[in-house]
Write an enzyme that holds these catalytic residues in place. Structure first.
Site: not given
Length: 294
Positions: A38, A237, A240-243
């Site tokens: 993250k 996919d 890591a969308a939040g990151d």
């Protein structure tokens, strides 16, 4: 400059039609190793979104550690604060299904040795326009970094993942907390994002709850409330969308954009990322974000 005090993992990604249930074996159709963690993800997201970024963390003395250092450097991230420790680099085992959902197991490795910022780390934090934190490092290290930023009046963005109880000394140093709706419910014990938002604002100055395809919800103790919709896209996919969202949000805010504009910038970056496979490999450039906004 944005500093990221956080984890660096090698993601071991298996792609399957449907994720296995407990005790079940399924056949996957592809496997990849992708630089992640993250902290490293947020550093790369912020760098691609246009910021100067310093990464503060640790990798092992193995091949994965060398690959992660190279990936960060190639993304334009300053890795002088990336320590090399004896032993293994952190890894994340990720299963991605055909609907774009994922499940993740993290083994900390060298990340577990980062129990606090070094003197050089603290100097980098003090020079920063923002500090990004997550919870894949030991809690005492995260708290120490947040408090160092607080002393220097540097805004602190906390992604509370993996979700766990948050000590008051950490919350007291956080400017903006950015959980997804599941993390917000786990932290507050309150169901419903609007209710969780109000509970979070009893503990921090600002909160942004990401809602996936439903966009993002923002609140501040000042009374301001915003909801920004997500772009209507087909997710390939969501890893890591939040990151990606947090990295882009910090960049936009550091540039002086208002919160609504910053949220739209971040939401657009996240929407672009879910249309591609992988974690760091899916993150859009600033040019791509601005083109999608126009």
């Amino acid at each position: 400059m944005i500093s990221v005090f956080g984890s660096a993992n090698m993601d071991l990604v298996a792609y399957v039609g449907q994720a296995p249930a407990r005790g079940e074996t399924v056949t996957g159709h592809r496997f990849r190793t992708i630089p992640g963690g993250k902290g490293a993800n947020q550093a790369i997201a912020a760098a691609r979104a246009g910021a100067q970024v310093a990464f503060l963390g640790a990798v092992g003395d193995d091949g994965f550690g060398a690959e992660l250092r190279t990936a960060l450097t190639e993304a334009g991230v300053d890795v002088r604060g990336l320590r090399q420790m004896p032993g293994s680099t952190g890894i994340a085992h990720i299963v991605v299904d055909d609907d774009g959902g994922n499940s993740i197991i993290v083994v900390p490795g060298a990340n577990g040795t980062v129990t606090g910022p070094s003197g050089e780390d603290m100097a980098a934090i003090a020079r920063s326009d923002a500090l990004l934190l997550q919870l894949e490092l030991p809690m005492e290290g995260v708290v120490a970094a947040a408090q160092a930023a607080q002393v220097s009046r540097v805004p602190v963005y906390l992604t509370p993942a993996p979700a766990r109880p948050l000590p008051p000394e950490l919350l007291g140093a956080v400017t903006t907390i950015v959980p997804n709706e599941h993390e917000a419910a786990a932290i507050t014990g309150v169901s419903g994002p609007e209710n969780a938002l109000e509970a979070l604002l009893q503990q921090v100055q600002e909160a942004v709850i990401t809602l996936g395809s439903d966009g993002a919800l923002y609140g501040a103790r000042s009374g301001e409330r915003l909801r920004v919709p997500a772009a209507p896209v087909k997710a390939v996919d969501t890893t890591a969308a939040g990151d990606t969202f947090v990295g882009a949000l910090a960049v936009a805010r550091a540039e002086g954009r208002g919160m609504e504009e910053a949220l739209r910038f971040a939401s657009t970056a996240a929407a672009l990322s879910v249309q591609r496979e992988g974690a760091s490999t899916s993150m859009p450039t600033r040019h791509e974000i601005e083109n999608a906004l126009n």
